[in-house]
Design a protein around this motif. Structure first.
Motif, PDB file in Angstrom:
ATOM      1  N   GLU A   1      13.794  -7.445  -9.158  1.00 34.10           N
ATOM      2  CA  GLU A   1      13.676  -7.765 -10.584  1.00 34.10           C
ATOM      3  C   GLU A   1      14.953  -7.319 -11.274  1.00 34.10           C
ATOM      4  O   GLU A   1      14.997  -7.012 -12.429  1.00 34.10           O
ATOM      5  CB  GLU A   1      12.451  -7.047 -11.187  1.00 34.10           C
ATOM      6  CG  GLU A   1      12.171  -7.362 -12.647  1.00 34.10           C
ATOM      7  CD  GLU A   1      11.879  -8.833 -12.925  1.00 34.10           C
ATOM      8  OE1 GLU A   1      12.162  -9.301 -14.040  1.00 34.10           O
ATOM      9  OE2 GLU A   1      11.365  -9.515 -12.026  1.00 34.10           O
ATOM     10  N   GLY A   2      16.024  -7.222 -10.456  1.00 35.15           N
ATOM     11  CA  GLY A   2      17.319  -6.802 -10.975  1.00 35.15           C
ATOM     12  C   GLY A   2      18.383  -7.370 -10.070  1.00 35.15           C
ATOM     13  O   GLY A   2      18.499  -8.567  -9.892  1.00 35.15           O
TER      14      GLY A   2
ATOM     15  N   GLN B   1      17.120   0.294  -5.239  1.00 34.06           N
ATOM     16  CA  GLN B   1      18.129   0.119  -6.287  1.00 34.06           C
ATOM     17  C   GLN B   1      18.108   1.313  -7.229  1.00 34.06           C
ATOM     18  O   GLN B   1      19.103   1.628  -7.876  1.00 34.06           O
ATOM     19  CB  GLN B   1      17.865  -1.169  -7.051  1.00 34.06           C
ATOM     20  CG  GLN B   1      18.031  -2.412  -6.204  1.00 34.06           C
ATOM     21  CD  GLN B   1      17.899  -3.685  -7.023  1.00 34.06           C
ATOM     22  OE1 GLN B   1      18.215  -3.705  -8.215  1.00 34.06           O
ATOM     23  NE2 GLN B   1      17.439  -4.750  -6.400  1.00 34.06           N
TER      24      GLN B   1
ATOM     25  N   GLN C   1      12.918   4.202  -9.433  1.00 38.02           N
ATOM     26  CA  GLN C   1      12.140   3.954 -10.639  1.00 38.02           C
ATOM     27  C   GLN C   1      10.625   4.081 -10.427  1.00 38.02           C
ATOM     28  O   GLN C   1       9.941   4.834 -11.107  1.00 38.02           O
ATOM     29  CB  GLN C   1      12.459   2.572 -11.204  1.00 38.02           C
ATOM     30  CG  GLN C   1      11.735   2.239 -12.501  1.00 38.02           C
ATOM     31  CD  GLN C   1      12.087   3.179 -13.627  1.00 38.02           C
ATOM     32  OE1 GLN C   1      13.255   3.475 -13.832  1.00 38.02           O
ATOM     33  NE2 GLN C   1      11.111   3.674 -14.343  1.00 38.02           N
TER      34      GLN C   1
ATOM     35  N   ARG D   1      22.711  -1.531  -4.188  1.00 34.15           N
ATOM     36  CA  ARG D   1      22.582  -2.854  -4.796  1.00 34.15           C
ATOM     37  C   ARG D   1      23.527  -3.822  -4.107  1.00 34.15           C
ATOM     38  O   ARG D   1      24.737  -3.575  -4.035  1.00 34.15           O
ATOM     39  CB  ARG D   1      22.883  -2.799  -6.302  1.00 34.15           C
ATOM     40  CG  ARG D   1      21.829  -2.011  -7.060  1.00 34.15           C
ATOM     41  CD  ARG D   1      22.089  -1.914  -8.531  1.00 34.15           C
ATOM     42  NE  ARG D   1      21.107  -1.037  -9.146  1.00 34.15           N
ATOM     43  CZ  ARG D   1      21.137  -0.653 -10.425  1.00 34.15           C
ATOM     44  NH1 ARG D   1      22.103  -1.088 -11.218  1.00 34.15           N
ATOM     45  NH2 ARG D   1      20.204   0.154 -10.911  1.00 34.15           N
TER      46      ARG D   1
ATOM     47  N   GLN E   1      13.183 -12.495 -19.318  1.00 34.88           N
ATOM     48  CA  GLN E   1      13.274 -11.472 -18.278  1.00 34.88           C
ATOM     49  C   GLN E   1      13.512 -10.118 -18.941  1.00 34.88           C
ATOM     50  O   GLN E   1      13.976 -10.038 -20.078  1.00 34.88           O
ATOM     51  CB  GLN E   1      14.405 -11.787 -17.304  1.00 34.88           C
ATOM     52  CG  GLN E   1      15.779 -11.865 -17.940  1.00 34.88           C
ATOM     53  CD  GLN E   1      16.847 -12.364 -16.975  1.00 34.88           C
ATOM     54  OE1 GLN E   1      16.526 -13.055 -15.999  1.00 34.88           O
ATOM     55  NE2 GLN E   1      18.100 -12.016 -17.247  1.00 34.88           N
TER      56      GLN E   1
ATOM     57  N   HIS F   1      15.891  -4.294 -19.263  1.00 32.62           N
ATOM     58  CA  HIS F   1      16.075  -3.124 -18.400  1.00 32.62           C
ATOM     59  C   HIS F   1      15.211  -3.285 -17.145  1.00 32.62           C
ATOM     60  O   HIS F   1      15.683  -3.606 -16.094  1.00 32.62           O
ATOM     61  CB  HIS F   1      15.735  -1.835 -19.158  1.00 32.62           C
ATOM     62  CG  HIS F   1      16.804  -1.426 -20.125  1.00 32.62           C
ATOM     63  ND1 HIS F   1      17.039  -2.087 -21.310  1.00 32.62           N
ATOM     64  CD2 HIS F   1      17.729  -0.438 -20.069  1.00 32.62           C
ATOM     65  CE1 HIS F   1      18.053  -1.515 -21.948  1.00 32.62           C
ATOM     66  NE2 HIS F   1      18.494  -0.507 -21.217  1.00 32.62           N
ATOM     67  N   HIS F   2      13.931  -3.040 -17.268  1.00 30.48           N
ATOM     68  CA  HIS F   2      12.982  -3.311 -16.185  1.00 30.48           C
ATOM     69  C   HIS F   2      11.610  -3.547 -16.820  1.00 30.48           C
ATOM     70  O   HIS F   2      11.402  -3.260 -18.005  1.00 30.48           O
ATOM     71  CB  HIS F   2      12.942  -2.165 -15.155  1.00 30.48           C
ATOM     72  CG  HIS F   2      12.674  -0.820 -15.747  1.00 30.48           C
ATOM     73  ND1 HIS F   2      11.477  -0.476 -16.310  1.00 30.48           N
ATOM     74  CD2 HIS F   2      13.472   0.272 -15.878  1.00 30.48           C
ATOM     75  CE1 HIS F   2      11.532   0.773 -16.738  1.00 30.48           C
ATOM     76  NE2 HIS F   2      12.739   1.234 -16.498  1.00 30.48           N
TER      77      HIS F   2
ATOM     78  N   THR G   1       9.412  -0.969 -19.289  1.00 32.54           N
ATOM     79  CA  THR G   1       9.956  -0.381 -20.515  1.00 32.54           C
ATOM     80  C   THR G   1       9.009  -0.601 -21.690  1.00 32.54           C
ATOM     81  O   THR G   1       8.536  -1.712 -21.925  1.00 32.54           O
ATOM     82  CB  THR G   1      11.325  -1.003 -20.836  1.00 32.54           C
ATOM     83  OG1 THR G   1      12.197  -0.805 -19.729  1.00 32.54           O
ATOM     84  CG2 THR G   1      11.937  -0.378 -22.067  1.00 32.54           C
TER      85      THR G   1
ATOM     86  N   ARG H   1       8.409   4.677 -20.803  1.00 30.98           N
ATOM     87  CA  ARG H   1       7.733   3.731 -19.915  1.00 30.98           C
ATOM     88  C   ARG H   1       6.371   3.322 -20.491  1.00 30.98           C
ATOM     89  O   ARG H   1       5.741   4.072 -21.240  1.00 30.98           O
ATOM     90  CB  ARG H   1       7.519   4.344 -18.535  1.00 30.98           C
ATOM     91  CG  ARG H   1       8.609   5.242 -18.022  1.00 30.98           C
ATOM     92  CD  ARG H   1       9.970   4.602 -17.923  1.00 30.98           C
ATOM     93  NE  ARG H   1      10.911   5.502 -17.258  1.00 30.98           N
ATOM     94  CZ  ARG H   1      12.191   5.302 -17.141  1.00 30.98           C
ATOM     95  NH1 ARG H   1      12.742   4.225 -17.668  1.00 30.98           N
ATOM     96  NH2 ARG H   1      12.979   6.159 -16.514  1.00 30.98           N
TER      97      ARG H   1
END
Length: 598
Positions: free
Chosen positions: A180-181, A201, A204, A226, A451, A454-455, A458, A495
């Motif tokens: 997702e990154g 990566q 998280q 990455r 999208q 950040h992720h 968040t 988060r």
């Protein structure tokens, strides 16, 4: 043949000897930096990790040692025993320059061929040669200084976080691919053929699980991976200072990290960071600097001059405004006399950022010179000059287009002009800023979906949650980046810990319930069992060391880095493996010729 130590013990490091050691008999060991034979005397500059010491051998001191010393060459590894005496010709530029060691005994521990690179500071050698012989490159004093700084910085960080109640905990290197990154590095499984682990990566998901586990405050200094096309100062494997805290909000995370930054930069670089650090909303950063990592050490801020020119006859400006875009400008002080060829080059520069061109106004002593002046009324021209606070001698550079293009082009032009004018040549300051209130989501036109900026974990800002489905692009995130001198030093966010809100987030991102559970099910399952509110932040540790060590190349602060093609000239990795290894993994390699036939 090299001699063995045979019980010989080093008593001190070369670089540690001072006048207080005069009269002592010491044993030092290291590498020969330089040898000088002056007839009856042989001088050797002996180098170890702590510095260089002059060693003198003479027939009158010890004839056997004198003869043996004359055999050594650069980079021989030797051990020497003798008395510390005051130098007849002191060298005040060296920390050990007031003393020397009289060599009474010498052992040649190993010989050396002529090194392919010079073992000296400020080496000017091709990068691939330095990386191929990295073990020699790392012998150089300026490189060893960097890795002492890296060690000390890691220790200061660990000690600080320990005092604040953080626990250092490890997370797995072999985990599940949750792309997702950036692209994951994949590791095939022998036990589960056809299935793959992924290298993380970032930690998280695991650090969020540790918050569910009740560990309250976690950190680690950890490798991340990455598989992406490398740009300047990026590496395929890099190090993060990663942390997560429970029962906190954004201000709590920022507060503890401001203390951490202050301590690290004071103890390592002797820099006093003033607290609190300035905060700047993302929208302001983009509008004033064209970047979410603004460099605040110089001016040339972006000014919106749309209102000043909205009624003008210049077609480029009119069409941009009518299409919902804007007209913006930067003021370059004392450059009104810049030549037309140079300005044309700037026009070509902004085109690389999708701008259609560059308009300009030179505000001179007795005239205003500009190719667009004929399209502007006198009052419109005056309004433009006022909008940018122009003074005689200034050059105004203007871009008109849709906002994203204008800001990106002028933001890049601002940095380009700073470099061209060498504005930061003698600037040693550290300008920190927190960039906050990032967009939660961005729209991917190629994939036709929103999208995560950040992720996907968040937290949206409380007042914006209502727009999550109706106007996703409007929603701001509880996210924060710490920026230093135009570089992102670290970033984090609060988060999502509410299952229902997380499901809404996944839906907006285009995940079905099934696909979300397939990808992140282990985290969503954990969130059924009372997750605490939590937030975190991660620093790019390598980038932090670059600032602390005063280097601009990330490869200088990583012991064994890859080159720009993610290749290691030292070990020649990546490389082919045995057919047997591939068979055990159930993997076959399709050659290029076979692909073409298919």
């Amino acid at each position: 043949m090299g001699e063995s130590l045979r019980g010989l013990k080093r008593t001190t490091m070369c670089g540690d000897l001072r006048e207080s050691h005069i009269g002592n008999v010491e044993t030092v060991m290291g590498w020969v930096q330089k040898k000088r034979n002056l007839g009856g005397l042989v001088f050797i500059d002996l180098r170890d990790r702590e510095g260089i010491l002059q060693v003198v051998f003479g027939d009158a001191i010890n004839s056997e040692a004198f003869k043996k010393a004359d055999l050594v060459k650069s980079e021989y590894c030797i051990a020497v025993t003798g008395k510390i005496v005051k130098r007849e010709s002191p060298n005040e530029s060296m920390p050990t320059g007031m003393v020397e060691l009289q060599g009474e005994n010498i052992r040649i521990l190993s010989e050396s061929e002529t090194p392919p690179i010079y073992i000296k500071e400020d080496l000017d050698a091709a990068e691939n040669i330095r990386l191929k012989y990295r073990y020699l490159d790392l012998r150089r004093p300026d490189m060893q200084r960097i890795f002492k700084i890296r060690h000390k910085a890691a220790k200061v960080i660990r000690d600080f976080l320990d005092e604040k109640g953080f626990l250092e905990m490890e997370t797995p290197m072999l985990t599940k691919s949750t792309p997702e990154g950036a692209r994951d590095y994949l590791v095939p499984s022998r036990n589960f053929q056809g299935k793959f682990y992924a290298l993380p990566q970032s930690p998280q998901l695991f650090k969020q699980l540790l918050m569910v586990s009740g560990y309250d405050k976690y950190f680690q200094i950890v490798k991340c991976f990455r598989d992406e096309d490398l740009r300047a100062n990026r590496q395929p494997e890099f190090t993060q200072v990663d942390m997560e805290l429970s029962f906190v909000e954004e201000d709590d995370v920022i507060a503890v990290n401001e203390e951490l930054i202050k301590k690290v930069f004071k103890e390592i670089a002797g820099v006093d960071v003033k607290l609190p650090i300035e905060r700047m909303p993302w929208k302001i950063a983009m509008e004033k600097y064209g970047s979410d990592k603004p460099d605040l050490r110089f001016g040339m801020e972006i000014n919106d001059i749309t209102k000043a020119v909205e009624g003008c006859d210049f077609k480029v400006f009119k069409s941009a405004i009518e299409a919902g875009g804007s007209v913006r400008a930067i003021k370059v002080p004392n450059c009104a006399d810049m030549g037309r060829k140079q300005i044309d080059k700037l026009g070509e520069f902004v085109k690389t950022y999708k701008a259609k061109g560059l308009a300009w106004i030179a505000y001179k002593e007795n005239e205003i010179k500009s190719p667009i002046a004929k399209f502007l009324k006198e009052e419109e021209l005056a309004a433009v000059l006022k909008s940018v606070d122009a003074k005689v001698g200034d050059l105004i550079l203007i871009v008109a287009d849709k906002n994203s293009v204008v800001l990106q082009a002028l933001g890049a032009l601002r940095l380009h002009m700073c470099k061209e004018l060498d504005l930061l040549k003698d600037n040693k300051e550290f300008r920190f800023v927190w960039v906050t209130e990032f967009p939660l989501l961005s729209y991917n036109e190629e994939e036709g979906r929103f999208q995560a900026e950040h992720h996907p974990f968040t937290m949206p800002m409380d007042e914006d949650i209502q727009y999550l489905e109706s106007d996703p692009g409007r929603v701001r995130a509880k996210a924060y980046d710490i920026v230093l001198n135009g570089e992102e030093l670290g970033g984090g966010s609060v988060r999502i810990h509410d299952t229902a809100l997380q499901e809404r987030m996944f839906k907006v991102l285009g995940f079905t319930k099934e696909s979300a559970w397939e990808r992140f099910g282990f985290l969503l399952e954990a969130f059924k069992f009372g997750p605490p509110p939590h937030a975190g932040l991660a620093y790019g540790f390598d980038r932090m060391i670059m600032f602390l060590a005063g280097t601009e190349n990330i490869k200088d602060v990583i012991t064994f880095p890859k080159n720009q093609n993610a290749y290691c000239p030292l070990t020649e990795a990546p490389n082919v493996v045995d057919e047997k290894q591939l068979c055990e993994l159930g993997i076959g390699i399709t050659k290029e010729e076979e692909k073409e036939e298919q």
